[in-house]
Write an enzyme that holds these catalytic residues in place. Structure first.
Site, PDB file in Angstrom:
ATOM      1  CG  HIS A  92      -3.420  -0.460  -4.457  1.00 39.25           C
ATOM      2  ND1 HIS A  92      -2.462  -1.381  -4.835  1.00 39.25           N
ATOM      3  CD2 HIS A  92      -3.227  -0.223  -3.135  1.00 39.25           C
ATOM      4  CE1 HIS A  92      -1.722  -1.686  -3.772  1.00 39.25           C
ATOM      5  NE2 HIS A  92      -2.159  -0.987  -2.747  1.00 39.25           N
ATOM      6  CG  ASP A 148      -4.993   0.550   0.090  1.00 41.47           C
ATOM      7  OD1 ASP A 148      -5.780   0.919  -0.809  1.00 41.47           O
ATOM      8  OD2 ASP A 148      -4.417  -0.553   0.064  1.00 41.47           O
ATOM      9  CD  GLU A 149      -0.165  -0.810   0.385  1.00 34.10           C
ATOM     10  OE1 GLU A 149      -0.544  -1.281  -0.709  1.00 34.10           O
ATOM     11  OE2 GLU A 149       0.428  -1.494   1.236  1.00 34.10           O
ATOM     12  CB  VAL A 150      -1.952   7.410  -1.799  1.00 34.64           C
ATOM     13  CG1 VAL A 150      -2.098   8.338  -3.007  1.00 34.64           C
ATOM     14  CG2 VAL A 150      -3.326   6.941  -1.330  1.00 34.64           C
ATOM     15  CG  ASP A 199      -2.534   2.733   4.234  1.00 36.23           C
ATOM     16  OD1 ASP A 199      -1.817   3.188   3.328  1.00 36.23           O
ATOM     17  OD2 ASP A 199      -3.651   2.230   4.006  1.00 36.23           O
TER      18      ASP A 199
END
Length: 486
Positions: A92, A148-150, A199
């Site tokens: 992000h 997160d959400e890499v 996550d």
């Protein structure tokens, strides 16, 4: 504030990458947060932070000034709300990596979402961001570093080469960057504890997690925004994290921004069920391992997506979720208490009226947004697609050729003008209310996304009607004069 809650900390998440509230609105809403049961804030600044030096280009047009940050912290302190700033340091990262000056630090060249962890300059960049944020938060006890959400991790050229070496994996790569970021925080401010979203850790083998050194540096935030989350699975995950050496854990649900990227009104029941499930997790998991819960309120799904529910529209959902967490359930008494705190007659807001929408800050925004969301498009559709005079005598075929029976103008035009006038008046009221809480770019974006398309359809109908009803000039002959009969 006494209650049967297992969550000592209850943090309201302010996602500032879309529709960041003016400080004046925060001054009104913080006392309500406290009254509802919150005792902390997770502030995700993104481009609203007043970065200086080479990072100055990260600032949004209406970024808070350093004095405004201090005012926000002062207001939070007055209301006994601990502030945890959030700095994205891995995934992000669009608000940073979209800029040409930092584009070379992308993991995958075309995509600005993920930082390349192999570049020394990458760590220097996030280190500089962290330093500036900590400098303006001298009393911070915790700092959330995202992670997160890499997406696309391991797909860059440097990562591909690195992964070819024996024993290397994307998990190891992820943990290495987390460790480096957390170590920077600990070195810069030894009293500050880094938090990370969990996550990227969930599927990693226990031995790899335990050996990484990360459990001694960070506290993971287990997040799940679904209404039917797997309670048993979450308990097992908590136990796994504790076996790996994580001493303290956090939970995160959502009070808005998690049920659709263009959602305008939060489904309160969904979010209540989500937090009720988290209560079950807390009651079933290892005793006292959960430090608290973050009630996330996402404002965009990512830096480039549209706005979802505005903060004032999410207040009833937030209120219900906080009260549920505080009191250990949501029976009729808790519901009545929530309604009393908000000054509303019923929490099931499905068709809020413009007056009497409550006594909380932003109530008029909620009432007007509700009317627009539930009725604007459908009322225009009804006229354009359900009115027999429009569909029968002024269809797309007629509109394109500017053909209409003159009598039909009398049947269509007053209805279209009346509808346009009705909505234009309401939208002016909404725009004025939005301007009190938000900066001009957010007001413009919300209206362009949610209001203008429908009004433009009405205006186009009236324009076509006007042109079709106007006297048509006679056709001209080859010489330019009016054609004559032979």
């Amino acid at each position: 504030m006494s209650g049967s809650t297992p969550f000592k900390m209850r943090l309201v998440h302010l996602d500032l990458k879309g529709a960041p509230p003016k400080v004046s609105y925060l001054s009104e809403i913080f006392p309500l947060f406290r009254a509802l049961g919150a005792n902390g804030l997770l502030i995700e600044y993104e481009d609203m932070f007043p970065y200086e030096g080479p990072l100055r280009l990260l600032r949004a047009k209406y970024a808070y000034s350093p004095s405004e940050i201090k005012e926000i912290l002062h207001l939070a302190g007055l209301n006994e709300l601990e502030v945890i700033p959030l700095v994205q340091t891995f995934g992000h990262m669009e608000f940073v990596l979209k800029h040409a000056a930092f584009a070379h630090l992308r993991e995958v060249d075309p995509f600005p979402c993920t930082l390349n962890p192999h570049e020394a300059e990458s760590l220097a960049l996030v280190g500089a961001m962290i330093d500036q944020v900590l400098e303006l938060h001298p009393g911070a006890q915790r700092l959330h570093v995202g992670c997160d959400e890499v997406y696309y991790l391991g797909e860059g050229e440097a990562s591909r080469r690195w992964l070819q070496q024996e024993q290397n994996s994307t998990g190891k790569l992820c943990l290495s960057h987390m460790r480096a970021v957390a170590s920077h925080v600990r070195a810069r401010r030894p009293g500050v504890t880094p938090l990370v979203w969990d996550d990227m850790l969930r599927e990693l083998p226990e031995d790899q997690l335990a050996a990484s050194g990360v459990p001694q540096l960070v506290e993971p935030v287990l997040w799940d925004y679904t209404a039917d989350l797997d309670v048993h699975g979450k308990v097992l995950l908590m136990q796994k994290y504790q076996r790996c050496g994580f001493l303290r854990l956090w939970a995160a649900g959502a009070f808005k921004g998690a049920t659709g990227p263009s959602q305008a009104l939060p489904p309160v029941e969904h979010h209540l069920r989500n937090h009720a499930q988290w209560l079950q997790v807390a009651g079933s998991g290892p005793a006292d391992s959960l430090q608290g819960i973050i009630l996330t309120g996402w404002q965009r799904y990512d830096h480039f997506s549209v706005l979802c529910e505005l903060l004032p529209a999410g207040v009833p959902s937030l209120a219900a979720c906080l009260q549920l967490l505080l009191r250990g359930g949501f029976d009729e008494d808790v519901k009545a208490k929530t309604e009393n705190l908000l000054g509303i007659s019923s929490l099931e807001i499905t068709d809020a009226v413009r007056e009497g929408a409550g006594s909380f800050p932003g109530r008029s925004i909620l009432a007007l947004v509700t009317q627009v969301s539930l009725h604007l498009r459908s009322s225009v559709d009804m006229l354009l697609e359900g009115n027999r005079y429009v569909t029968g005598w002024f269809s797309p075929y007629h509109r394109q050729r500017k053909l209409i029976h003159p009598v039909m103008v009398q049947h269509i035009q007053p209805a279209a003008l009346g509808l346009l006038a009705q909505w234009s008046a309401l939208v002016r009221e909404l725009e004025a209310a939005l301007q009190l809480a938000f900066y001009p770019d957010a007001v413009e974006e919300w209206l362009e996304e949610n209001v203008h398309p429908s009004l433009q359809r009405l205006q186009a109908l009236l324009q076509d009607l006007s042109e079709a009803a106007a006297p048509q000039p006679p056709p001209t002959g080859p010489g330019g004069d009016a054609a004559q009969d032979p």
